[in-house]
Design a protein around this motif. Structure first.
Motif, mmCIF file in Angstrom:
data_model
loop_
_atom_site.group_PDB
_atom_site.id
_atom_site.type_symbol
_atom_site.label_atom_id
_atom_site.label_comp_id
_atom_site.label_asym_id
_atom_site.label_seq_id
_atom_site.Cartn_x
_atom_site.Cartn_y
_atom_site.Cartn_z
ATOM 1 N N LYS A 157 0.753 -1.197 0.030
ATOM 2 C CA LYS A 157 0.029 0.184 0.041
ATOM 3 C C LYS A 157 0.977 1.249 0.038
ATOM 4 O O LYS A 157 2.048 1.251 0.609
ATOM 5 C CB LYS A 157 -0.986 0.006 1.251
ATOM 6 C CG LYS A 157 -1.896 -1.193 1.367
ATOM 7 C CD LYS A 157 -3.082 -1.127 0.398
ATOM 8 C CE LYS A 157 -4.189 -2.279 0.557
ATOM 9 N NZ LYS A 157 -5.285 -2.112 -0.118
ATOM 10 N N LYS A 159 -1.982 1.282 -2.956
ATOM 11 C CA LYS A 159 -2.351 0.273 -3.676
ATOM 12 C C LYS A 159 -1.745 0.561 -5.242
ATOM 13 O O LYS A 159 -1.357 -0.297 -5.751
ATOM 14 C CB LYS A 159 -3.753 -0.225 -3.763
ATOM 15 C CG LYS A 159 -4.647 0.872 -3.993
ATOM 16 C CD LYS A 159 -6.166 0.428 -4.083
ATOM 17 C CE LYS A 159 -6.992 0.215 -2.939
ATOM 18 N NZ LYS A 159 -8.145 -0.249 -3.102
ATOM 19 N N ASP A 185 -1.967 -5.387 -5.707
ATOM 20 C CA ASP A 185 -3.519 -4.728 -5.513
ATOM 21 C C ASP A 185 -4.366 -5.070 -6.551
ATOM 22 O O ASP A 185 -3.554 -5.025 -7.913
ATOM 23 C CB ASP A 185 -3.512 -3.657 -4.644
ATOM 24 C CG ASP A 185 -4.556 -3.482 -3.624
ATOM 25 O OD1 ASP A 185 -5.492 -4.268 -3.775
ATOM 26 O OD2 ASP A 185 -4.238 -2.579 -2.720
ATOM 27 N N GLU A 186 -5.425 -4.852 -6.691
ATOM 28 C CA GLU A 186 -6.368 -5.204 -7.920
ATOM 29 C C GLU A 186 -6.270 -4.294 -8.923
ATOM 30 O O GLU A 186 -6.525 -4.513 -9.923
ATOM 31 C CB GLU A 186 -7.698 -5.297 -7.463
ATOM 32 C CG GLU A 186 -8.541 -4.107 -6.923
ATOM 33 C CD GLU A 186 -8.253 -4.070 -5.462
ATOM 34 O OE1 GLU A 186 -7.504 -4.902 -4.779
ATOM 35 O OE2 GLU A 186 -8.846 -2.927 -4.868
ATOM 36 N N HIS A 275 -9.017 -12.770 -7.090
ATOM 37 C CA HIS A 275 -9.584 -11.465 -6.569
ATOM 38 C C HIS A 275 -10.874 -11.178 -7.170
ATOM 39 O O HIS A 275 -11.235 -11.755 -8.149
ATOM 40 C CB HIS A 275 -8.726 -10.535 -6.520
ATOM 41 C CG HIS A 275 -8.787 -9.188 -5.901
ATOM 42 N ND1 HIS A 275 -9.749 -8.223 -6.059
ATOM 43 C CD2 HIS A 275 -8.596 -8.879 -4.576
ATOM 44 C CE1 HIS A 275 -9.810 -7.334 -5.357
ATOM 45 N NE2 HIS A 275 -9.160 -7.672 -4.516
#
Ligand code: RUB
Ligand code: MG
Length: 422
Positions: A157, A159, A185-186, A275
Motif C-alpha cells: 500500500k 495500492k 493490489d487489484e 480476487h
C-alpha cells in the motif's frame, strides 16, 4: 402442437433428479402476481419459455423446461423457491452459457420485483465439464512452506502509485518479516509508474533471494488481469520468470477469460489466485443479485486455486456467510480439488485469533494496511502478523504472546487493539 404456458413450469410434486442443476432463489413477485406465477416465470424465462404462450411442433422440440418445484413463502413479501434445470439445457463446460440461463434475463424481468440466486446444487454431469482447481489448499505445502498454519500474504500500500523500486523494497521487507506471498493490489496491473514486466522480474528475483535467506519458499501473486490474450501473455511471462502464481480479478475479467487462463495455468504449473472486485455489485443486497456463495461455486468449477471469501465480519468490508462459503469450497464435489479461501480486507494482527476461531487454519490471511501501517514499518508489521498466527496456533492469548518477547505484536496491539476497521 403443444402450448408452453406458465403452468408447464410449476410442479410442486416434482423431485429433482441426480442430473438436474438445482437452484435456490429468493424472490419478491410483482405486486399483481402470486408466488406460484412468479416462480413459474423464473423457471420459464431461465430455460425455454418466454412471456407469451408458444405453439411448437412437438416433433421438433427437445423439452428443456425447468421446473419450479418448491415454494417457501416468508413473512414479508415473497420467499424462496427451488428451480430444477435439466442438464441438457446447458453447454458442457461453458460457465457463460450456464449463467446466461440461471442468472440472466430473470434478474431484470418485471414478473419479480427482486430476485437473488442464493445457491446451486451442481450435478456431476455438469461438474465433469469443468477442470476445477489444479492445486487448491495443497498450495500451502506444494508451492509454499506454510505447514499447518494459514498461508500469509500482503499487498503493498498505497495500492497504486509506488515506483517499482519502492514496490520491490516493500516486498523484500514483507518476505523477510515472515509472509509467504506478495500480492498485487487489484488496480495495479501495467501502469507507467510500475510497469508489469520490470515489476515481475525484479520481485521474483528478490523472492528467490529471500527463499534462500529464510529457508521458506516465497512467491508472488502477480495480477495479470487484462484483456484475455494479454492475460495469457502475462501468465506466460510470469512462468518464464519462475513465478508459481498468477492473480486474476475474476468478476471484472469475466468467467470465460478465467476459463482460458485456467488452461494456460495448467501448461505452466501456475496456481490461480482469484480476487473478486465488483462481486458486491451482485451480492451485497440480500434480496437481489447473485450470492457470493454462488460466485465462489462458479470460481471453483472454472478452476481457481484461491478465492477471497471475506473475513467473517472481522474486516473492513461487508461479508456474506464466510464460514459457510469456505465449507462449501472444501466440501466433496465428485472428487474435484478444493479451493483455499482467502480472508482479506482490513485485517491486522489484533483480529487474527478471532479470524482463526471463525475460519480455522486452512485459509490464506492477506493484510495490506495491517502490515504496512505498523508504526515500525513493513518488516515489523509482517513479524507482528506472523506472531499473531503463532499465538493463535499455540492457543496463547495475543497479549500474553506479545509480552513474551514479541515486541512487534505488542506494538501492533497497542495501535489497533482488536478493533474491526471500517
Ligand atoms: C486488502 C485489499 C483487497 C481487499 C478486497 O487491503 O486491498 O483488495 O481485501 O476484499 P487491506 P475481499 O488489507 O489494506 O484492507 O478480500 O473481501 O475481496
Ligand atoms: Mg485491494
Amino acid at each position: 402442437m403443444t402450448g408452453i404456458e406458465y403452468d408447464d413450469f410449476l410442479d410442486l410434486d416434482y423431485e429433482p433428479t441426480d442430473t438436474d442443476l438445482v437452484c435456490e432463489f429468493t424472490i419478491a413477485p410483482a405486486t399483481d402476481m402470486t408466488m406460484e406465477a412468479a416462480a413459474s416465470r423464473v423457471a420459464s424465462e431461465s430455460s425455454n419459455g418466454t412471456w407469451a404462450a408458444l405453439h411448437v411442433d412437438e416433433a421438433e422440440l427437445t423439452d428443456l423446461s425447468a421446473v419450479a418445484c418448491d415454494i417457501r413463502e416468508n413473512a414479508g413479501p415473497g420467499g424462496n423457491i427451488t428451480v430444477a434445470y435439466p442438464a441438457d439445457l446447458f453447454e458442457d463446460g461453458s460457465m457463460a452459457q450456464i449463467l446466461s440461463c440461471i442468472a440472466g434475463n430473470i434478474m431484470g424481468m418485471k414478473a419479480v420485483d427482486s430476485i437473488r440466486l442464493e445457491d446451486c446444487k451442481w450435478p456431476e454431469t455438469l461438474v465433469d465439464g469443468f477442470p476445477g482447481p489444479q492445486f487448491g489448499s495443497a498450495v500451502a505445502h506444494e508451492k509454499l512452506d506454510a505447514g499447518d498454519r494459514p498461508v500469509l500474504a500482503t499487498v503493498p500500500k498505497p495500492k497504486v502509485g509506488l515506483s517499482t523500486d519502492a514496490h520491490v523494497d516493500i516486498a523484500e521487507q514483507a518476505w523477510r518479516g515472515g509472509v509467504d506471498l506478495l500480492k498485487d493490489d487489484e488496480n495495479l496491473t501495467d501502469q507507467y509508474f510500475n510497469p508489469f514486466e520490470d515489476r515481475v522480474e525484479r520481485s521474483l528475483s528478490v523472492a528467490r533471494e529471500l527463499t534462500e535467506e529464510t529457508g521458506e519458499r516465497k512467491d508472488y501473486l502477480v495480477n495479470i488481469t487484462a484483456e484475455t490474450d494479454e492475460m495469457v501473455r502475462r501468465a506466460e511471462f510470469v512462468a518464464d520468470q519462475g513465478g508459481g502464481f498468477i492473480m486474476v480479478d475474476v468478476v471484472t475479467a469475466g468467467w470465460s477469460a478465467v476459463q482460458t487462463v485456467r488452461e494456460v495455468a495448467e501448461k505452466h504449473d501456475l496456481a490461480i489466485h482469484a480476487h473478486r472486485a465488483m462481486h458486491a455489485a451482485f451480492d451485497r443486497m440480500d434480496h437481489h443479485g447473485v450470492s457470493m456463495r454462488t460466485l465462489a461455486q462458479v470460481a471453483r468449477l472454472c478452476g481457481v486455486d484461491h478465492i477471497h471469501t471475506g473475513t467473517a465480519g472481522l474486516g473492513k468490508l461487508e461479508n456474506e456467510d464466510t464460514p459457510g462459503i469456505n465449507a462449501w469450497l472444501k466440501s466433496d464435489l465428485y472428487g474435484m480439488t478444493d479451493v483455499l479461501p482467502v480472508a482479506s480486507g482490513g485485517l491486522h494482527p489484533g483480529v487474527v485469533d478471532a479470524l482463526i476461531d471463525a475460519l480455522g487454519t486452512d485459509i490464506a490471511i492477506q493484510a495490506g494496511g495491517g502490515i504496512h501501517g505498523h508504526p515500525d514499518g513493513t518488516e515489523a508489521g509482517a513479524r507482528a502478523l506472523r506472531q499473531s498466527v503463532e499465538a493463535s496456533m499455540q492457543g496463547v492469548s495475543l497479549a500474553d504472546y506479545a509480552a513474551d518477547g514479541n515486541p512487534e505484536l505488542a506494538t501492533a496491539l497497542d495501535k489497533w487493539g482488536a478493533e474491526t476497521p471500517r
